[in-house]
Motif scaffolding. Structure first.
Motif, PDB file in Angstrom:
ATOM      1  N   ILE A  76      26.565  48.249  40.385  1.00 19.15           N
ATOM      2  CA  ILE A  76      26.467  48.005  41.824  1.00 19.15           C
ATOM      3  C   ILE A  76      27.820  48.254  42.468  1.00 19.15           C
ATOM      4  O   ILE A  76      28.853  47.851  41.932  1.00 19.15           O
ATOM      5  N   VAL A  77      27.809  48.914  43.626  1.00 24.35           N
ATOM      6  CA  VAL A  77      29.032  49.141  44.390  1.00 24.35           C
ATOM      7  C   VAL A  77      28.987  48.256  45.630  1.00 24.35           C
ATOM      8  O   VAL A  77      28.023  48.278  46.390  1.00 24.35           O
ATOM      9  N   LEU A  78      30.046  47.455  45.790  1.00 20.45           N
ATOM     10  CA  LEU A  78      30.203  46.590  46.957  1.00 20.45           C
ATOM     11  C   LEU A  78      31.410  47.068  47.756  1.00 20.45           C
ATOM     12  O   LEU A  78      32.410  47.493  47.179  1.00 20.45           O
ATOM     13  N   SER A  79      31.317  46.983  49.070  1.00 23.04           N
ATOM     14  CA  SER A  79      32.475  47.284  49.913  1.00 23.04           C
ATOM     15  C   SER A  79      32.933  45.998  50.587  1.00 23.04           C
ATOM     16  O   SER A  79      32.167  45.044  50.707  1.00 23.04           O
ATOM     17  N   MET A  80      34.182  46.001  51.022  1.00 24.68           N
ATOM     18  CA  MET A  80      34.789  44.821  51.653  1.00 24.68           C
ATOM     19  C   MET A  80      34.536  43.586  50.786  1.00 24.68           C
ATOM     20  O   MET A  80      34.117  42.535  51.263  1.00 24.68           O
ATOM     21  N   CYS A  81      34.810  43.731  49.505  1.00 19.24           N
ATOM     22  CA  CYS A  81      34.494  42.710  48.518  1.00 19.24           C
ATOM     23  C   CYS A  81      35.611  41.669  48.410  1.00 19.24           C
ATOM     24  O   CYS A  81      36.790  41.996  48.494  1.00 19.24           O
ATOM     25  N   ALA A  82      35.194  40.428  48.210  1.00 21.32           N
ATOM     26  CA  ALA A  82      36.121  39.322  47.956  1.00 21.32           C
ATOM     27  C   ALA A  82      35.759  38.707  46.614  1.00 21.32           C
ATOM     28  O   ALA A  82      34.584  38.594  46.262  1.00 21.32           O
ATOM     29  N   GLU A  83      36.784  38.308  45.869  1.00 26.71           N
ATOM     30  CA  GLU A  83      36.596  37.718  44.543  1.00 26.71           C
ATOM     31  C   GLU A  83      36.953  36.236  44.608  1.00 26.71           C
ATOM     32  O   GLU A  83      38.023  35.871  45.082  1.00 26.71           O
ATOM     33  N   TYR A  84      36.046  35.399  44.130  1.00 25.39           N
ATOM     34  CA  TYR A  84      36.272  33.956  44.080  1.00 25.39           C
ATOM     35  C   TYR A  84      36.406  33.556  42.618  1.00 25.39           C
ATOM     36  O   TYR A  84      35.462  33.693  41.843  1.00 25.39           O
ATOM     37  N   LEU A  85      37.597  33.066  42.243  1.00 23.88           N
ATOM     38  CA  LEU A  85      37.823  32.638  40.865  1.00 23.88           C
ATOM     39  C   LEU A  85      37.349  31.211  40.651  1.00 23.88           C
ATOM     40  O   LEU A  85      36.721  30.893  39.653  1.00 23.88           O
ATOM     41  N   VAL A  86      37.684  30.339  41.590  1.00 24.48           N
ATOM     42  CA  VAL A  86      37.326  28.926  41.509  1.00 24.48           C
ATOM     43  C   VAL A  86      36.723  28.521  42.845  1.00 24.48           C
ATOM     44  O   VAL A  86      37.222  28.908  43.902  1.00 24.48           O
ATOM     45  N   GLU A  87      35.659  27.749  42.788  1.00 26.58           N
ATOM     46  CA  GLU A  87      35.006  27.271  44.014  1.00 26.58           C
ATOM     47  C   GLU A  87      36.005  26.508  44.877  1.00 26.58           C
ATOM     48  O   GLU A  87      36.728  25.647  44.386  1.00 26.58           O
ATOM     49  N   GLY A  88      36.078  26.847  46.142  1.00 26.62           N
ATOM     50  CA  GLY A  88      36.952  26.144  47.067  1.00 26.62           C
ATOM     51  C   GLY A  88      38.314  26.788  47.257  1.00 26.62           C
ATOM     52  O   GLY A  88      39.018  26.445  48.197  1.00 26.62           O
ATOM     53  N   GLN A  89      38.724  27.690  46.376  1.00 26.09           N
ATOM     54  CA  GLN A  89      40.004  28.371  46.546  1.00 26.09           C
ATOM     55  C   GLN A  89      39.845  29.566  47.472  1.00 26.09           C
ATOM     56  O   GLN A  89      38.742  30.052  47.699  1.00 26.09           O
ATOM     57  N   GLU A  90      40.968  30.034  47.991  1.00 24.05           N
ATOM     58  CA  GLU A  90      40.951  31.215  48.839  1.00 24.05           C
ATOM     59  C   GLU A  90      40.526  32.432  48.013  1.00 24.05           C
ATOM     60  O   GLU A  90      40.945  32.583  46.868  1.00 24.05           O
ATOM     61  N   PRO A  91      39.723  33.313  48.601  1.00 25.93           N
ATOM     62  CA  PRO A  91      39.301  34.506  47.857  1.00 25.93           C
ATOM     63  C   PRO A  91      40.416  35.543  47.796  1.00 25.93           C
ATOM     64  O   PRO A  91      41.327  35.552  48.615  1.00 25.93           O
ATOM     65  N   ARG A  92      40.307  36.399  46.812  1.00 25.27           N
ATOM     66  CA  ARG A  92      41.197  37.556  46.703  1.00 25.27           C
ATOM     67  C   ARG A  92      40.418  38.745  47.238  1.00 25.27           C
ATOM     68  O   ARG A  92      39.308  39.029  46.777  1.00 25.27           O
ATOM     69  N   LEU A  93      40.968  39.440  48.225  1.00 25.53           N
ATOM     70  CA  LEU A  93      40.276  40.579  48.827  1.00 25.53           C
ATOM     71  C   LEU A  93      40.496  41.814  47.967  1.00 25.53           C
ATOM     72  O   LEU A  93      41.630  42.171  47.658  1.00 25.53           O
ATOM     73  N   LEU A  94      39.393  42.465  47.587  1.00 21.53           N
ATOM     74  CA  LEU A  94      39.461  43.593  46.662  1.00 21.53           C
ATOM     75  C   LEU A  94      39.178  44.939  47.319  1.00 21.53           C
ATOM     76  O   LEU A  94      39.627  45.955  46.836  1.00 21.53           O
ATOM     77  N   GLY A  95      38.382  44.972  48.363  1.00 23.27           N
ATOM     78  CA  GLY A  95      37.987  46.248  48.968  1.00 23.27           C
ATOM     79  C   GLY A  95      36.713  46.764  48.325  1.00 23.27           C
ATOM     80  O   GLY A  95      35.733  46.038  48.188  1.00 23.27           O
ATOM     81  N   ASN A  96      36.716  48.026  47.875  1.00 22.50           N
ATOM     82  CA  ASN A  96      35.544  48.614  47.218  1.00 22.50           C
ATOM     83  C   ASN A  96      35.566  48.279  45.733  1.00 22.50           C
ATOM     84  O   ASN A  96      36.601  48.420  45.079  1.00 22.50           O
ATOM     85  N   VAL A  97      34.410  47.858  45.215  1.00 20.89           N
ATOM     86  CA  VAL A  97      34.321  47.424  43.824  1.00 20.89           C
ATOM     87  C   VAL A  97      33.056  47.982  43.198  1.00 20.89           C
ATOM     88  O   VAL A  97      31.997  47.989  43.829  1.00 20.89           O
ATOM     89  N   MET A  98      33.169  48.449  41.951  1.00 16.24           N
ATOM     90  CA  MET A  98      31.995  48.824  41.172  1.00 16.24           C
ATOM     91  C   MET A  98      31.827  47.757  40.097  1.00 16.24           C
ATOM     92  O   MET A  98      32.728  47.522  39.296  1.00 16.24           O
ATOM     93  N   VAL A  99      30.681  47.088  40.117  1.00 14.13           N
ATOM     94  CA  VAL A  99      30.398  46.024  39.155  1.00 14.13           C
ATOM     95  C   VAL A  99      29.469  46.598  38.094  1.00 14.13           C
ATOM     96  O   VAL A  99      28.345  47.001  38.407  1.00 14.13           O
ATOM     97  N   PRO A 100      29.919  46.650  36.823  1.00  7.14           N
ATOM     98  CA  PRO A 100      29.036  47.164  35.771  1.00  7.14           C
ATOM     99  C   PRO A 100      27.806  46.270  35.613  1.00  7.14           C
ATOM    100  O   PRO A 100      27.912  45.044  35.587  1.00  7.14           O
ATOM    101  N   GLY A 101      26.650  46.893  35.516  1.00  9.79           N
ATOM    102  CA  GLY A 101      25.404  46.146  35.402  1.00  9.79           C
ATOM    103  C   GLY A 101      25.361  45.210  34.215  1.00  9.79           C
ATOM    104  O   GLY A 101      24.769  44.133  34.285  1.00  9.79           O
ATOM    105  N   GLN A 102      26.015  45.583  33.116  1.00  4.33           N
ATOM    106  CA  GLN A 102      25.988  44.745  31.913  1.00  4.33           C
ATOM    107  C   GLN A 102      26.737  43.429  32.095  1.00  4.33           C
ATOM    108  O   GLN A 102      26.556  42.499  31.319  1.00  4.33           O
ATOM    109  N   HIS A 103      27.575  43.323  33.133  1.00  5.82           N
ATOM    110  CA  HIS A 103      28.344  42.102  33.372  1.00  5.82           C
ATOM    111  C   HIS A 103      27.738  41.212  34.457  1.00  5.82           C
ATOM    112  O   HIS A 103      28.279  40.147  34.746  1.00  5.82           O
TER     113      HIS A 103
END
Length: 121
Positions: A76-103
């Motif tokens: 899956i390809v997401l644009s304007m993507c944000a990554e959340y490591l821990v609930e409640g923390q500020e997200p890390r902005l990633l931009g365009n991301v390709m997420v492998p289906g197996q993960h």
């Protein structure tokens, strides 16, 4: 309409700015968008294009972004993507991301909770 500058030369004002067009999803195959022979799964995926997806991956991270495309391997390809490591923390902005289906552990449409709106009293 012209204006005079300090040097006495006529200067044209800049052209009026036009507002940007709204965000639109386009396809290279418009004949397929309304094809009655599409499977229900493909129709559902087409409805999700441009929507905000929330994806949980195998290492526990949560990715939230606009759904752009997928392939037969469920990548899956997401644009304007944000990554959340821990609930409640500020997200890390990633931009365009390709997420492998197996993960991918889970996937959902990320819709705002109507109860959390400031307009609801």
């Amino acid at each position: 309409m012209t204006e005079l500058s300090i040097t006495g030369q006529q200067v044209m004002p800049p052209p009026a700015c036009t507002p940007p067009e709204p965000f639109r999803i386009t396809t290279n195959a418009p004949h397929q968008m309304n094809d009655a022979s599409l499977t229900p799964g493909r129709r559902k995926l087409q409805k999700w294009l441009g929507r905000v997806l929330r994806i949980v991956i195998t290492d526990g991270r949560v990715l939230v972004g606009f759904f752009n495309c997928t392939d037969r391997d469920a990548n899956i390809v997401l644009s304007m993507c944000a990554e959340y490591l821990v609930e409640g923390q500020e997200p890390r902005l990633l931009g365009n991301v390709m997420v492998p289906g197996q993960h991918i552990v889970s996937l959902s449409i990320d819709e705002p909770d109507p109860q959390s709106s400031l307009l609801v009293q």
